[in-house]
Design an enzyme around this catalytic site. Structure first.
Site, PDB file in Angstrom:
ATOM      1  CG  ASN A   4      -1.729   1.221   1.403  1.00 17.26           C
ATOM      2  OD1 ASN A   4      -1.808   2.035   0.489  1.00 17.26           O
ATOM      3  ND2 ASN A   4      -2.345   1.375   2.558  1.00 17.26           N
ATOM      4  CD1 TRP A   5       3.880   0.991  -2.142  1.00 16.17           C
ATOM      5  CD2 TRP A   5       3.916   1.481  -4.320  1.00 16.17           C
ATOM      6  NE1 TRP A   5       4.691   0.072  -2.768  1.00 16.17           N
ATOM      7  CE2 TRP A   5       4.717   0.344  -4.108  1.00 16.17           C
ATOM      8  CE3 TRP A   5       3.788   1.971  -5.624  1.00 16.17           C
ATOM      9  CZ2 TRP A   5       5.404  -0.297  -5.146  1.00 16.17           C
ATOM     10  CZ3 TRP A   5       4.467   1.330  -6.658  1.00 16.17           C
ATOM     11  CH2 TRP A   5       5.269   0.210  -6.429  1.00 16.17           C
ATOM     12  CE  LYS A   6      -0.097   3.314   4.723  1.00 14.88           C
ATOM     13  NZ  LYS A   6      -0.116   3.456   6.159  1.00 14.88           N
ATOM     14  CG  HIS A  94      -5.993   1.702   5.084  1.00 12.49           C
ATOM     15  ND1 HIS A  94      -5.551   2.632   5.993  1.00 12.49           N
ATOM     16  CD2 HIS A  94      -4.971   0.820   4.913  1.00 12.49           C
ATOM     17  CE1 HIS A  94      -4.321   2.324   6.352  1.00 12.49           C
ATOM     18  NE2 HIS A  94      -3.942   1.227   5.711  1.00 12.49           N
ATOM     19  CD  GLU A  96      -3.102   5.322   6.799  1.00 11.63           C
ATOM     20  OE1 GLU A  96      -3.081   5.441   5.555  1.00 11.63           O
ATOM     21  OE2 GLU A  96      -2.168   4.815   7.456  1.00 11.63           O
ATOM     22  CD  GLU A 166      -3.805  -2.867   7.329  1.00  6.97           C
ATOM     23  OE1 GLU A 166      -2.658  -3.044   6.925  1.00  6.97           O
ATOM     24  OE2 GLU A 166      -4.479  -1.870   7.055  1.00  6.97           O
ATOM     25  N   GLY A 172       2.157   1.869  10.863  1.00  9.57           N
ATOM     26  CA  GLY A 172       3.094   2.978  10.739  1.00  9.57           C
ATOM     27  C   GLY A 172       3.790   3.349  12.034  1.00  9.57           C
ATOM     28  CB  SER A 211       4.943  -2.171  12.045  1.00  5.37           C
ATOM     29  OG  SER A 211       4.498  -0.842  12.293  1.00  5.37           O
ATOM     30  N   GLY A 232       2.637  -1.341   4.420  1.00  3.73           N
ATOM     31  CA  GLY A 232       2.695   0.088   4.122  1.00  3.73           C
ATOM     32  C   GLY A 232       4.138   0.529   3.940  1.00  3.73           C
ATOM     33  N   GLY A 233       4.719   1.107   4.997  1.00  2.13           N
ATOM     34  CA  GLY A 233       6.050   1.722   4.920  1.00  2.13           C
ATOM     35  C   GLY A 233       7.102   0.868   4.232  1.00  2.13           C
TER      36      GLY A 233
HETATM   37  C1  PEP Z   1      -1.016  -0.072   6.131  1.00 10.20           C
HETATM   38  O1  PEP Z   1      -1.093   1.115   5.941  1.00 10.20           O
HETATM   39  O2  PEP Z   1      -1.887  -0.821   5.697  1.00 10.20           O
HETATM   40  C2  PEP Z   1       0.120  -0.582   6.906  1.00 10.20           C
HETATM   41  C3  PEP Z   1       0.059  -1.791   7.351  1.00 10.20           C
HETATM   42  O3  PEP Z   1       1.160   0.290   7.118  1.00 10.20           O
HETATM   43  P1  PEP Z   1       2.566  -0.055   7.808  1.00 10.20           P
HETATM   44  O4  PEP Z   1       3.079  -1.324   7.191  1.00 10.20           O
HETATM   45  O5  PEP Z   1       3.450   1.116   7.500  1.00 10.20           O
HETATM   46  O6  PEP Z   1       2.317  -0.217   9.272  1.00 10.20           O
END
Ligand code: PEP
Length: 249
Positions: A4-6, A94, A96, A166, A172, A211, A232-233
């Site tokens: 997920n490149w947000k 999601h 967010e 999640e 994050g 994470s 994500g990150g």
């Molecule tokens: C996400 O945004 O779905 C996510 C899991 O982010 P991260 O891996 O950065 O925690």
């Protein structure tokens, strides 16, 4: 494995990221793992073009979608538009979107149905906040999100869907749920789907997100009910994302 490149890469950066990721993967990797990248809407066309031109097995995902097919909905992106761009997976609900933009479980349900209506695969995100976890409310929160999110779907539709657990406190933050906790919640979710939708529970794919990194992915994937990860990150770095995809190597 879904990256997920947000709201990070431009369309030009997306092209480079897709290419770099592909250089780090081998044909056999795609046989073991479905690899999905979800760039911002503005980069989908560029990603599609590079995937097609280079005959890559990377699948394209979108980060959100409207539940309407078309109409006067300024700023929205319809499932028809995504399907035309060869998008195959769509992230829905999601945290967010839920926490920052007020999306509800009912919104997620309408979006899941819209995605399925256009033969794409929804990735329904669910998870509790830190406060809910401390109040021992995690299972209740997640079960409400799963039940409403999948409401009204046929068993076949549920079976072809993806659910991403999640925990919000892990997104994050560098704090990952332990493999045991994540695996336990995945098992709980599969049981819940079984209660509501019968045999579809065996087919539904359950991801963990929060994470995820190259150091913790193997432990998570060893859990019976965890089928993959929403990243994500770490997915922004092609080396790290490739290591996560190749967790078995
Ligand atoms: C996400 O945004 O779905 C996510 C899991 O982010 P991260 O891996 O950065 O925690």
């Amino acid at each position: 494995m879904v990256g997920n490149w947000k709201m990070h890469p431009t369309h030009l950066e997306t092209i480079q990221m897709v290419q770099k990721l592909s250089y780090r993967l081998e044909p056999g990797d795609y046989e073991r793992v479905d690899v999905v990248v979800a760039p911002p809407f503005t980069a989908l066309r560029s990603a599609q073009t590079v995937i097609e031109a280079d005959h890559l097995s990377i699948r394209l995902g979108a980060q959100n979608v409207s539940w309407e097919d078309e109409g006067a909905y300024t700023g929205e992106i319809s499932p028809v538009m995504l399907a035309k761009l060869a998008v195959t997976y769509v992230i829905v609900g999601h945290s967010e979107r839920r926490e920052l933009f007020g999306e509800s479980d009912a919104d997620a349900n309408r979006k899941v149905a819209a995605v399925l209506r256009h033969s794409m695969t929804p990735i329904l995100c669910v998870g509790e906040t830190a406060e809910e976890r401390e109040a021992d409310f995690s299972e209740e929160k997640v079960s409400g999100q799963v039940l409403v999110g999948l409401q009204g779907l046929s068993a076949g539709a549920v079976e072809s869907s993806v659910i991403a657990y999640e925990p919000i406190w892990a997104i994050g933050t560098g704090r990952t749920a332990s493999a045991d906790d994540a695996g336990g919640m995945a098992t709980f979710i599969r049981g819940l789907v079984g209660d509501q939708h019968g045999g579809a529970a065996e087919g539904v794919r359950i991801l963990y997100g929060g994470s995820v990194n190259p150091g913790n992915i193997a432990g998570l994937m060893a859990k019976r009910d965890i089928d993959g990860a929403l990243v994500g990150g770490a997915s922004l770095d092609p080396d790290e994302f490739a290591s996560i995809i190749r967790y078995f190597a």
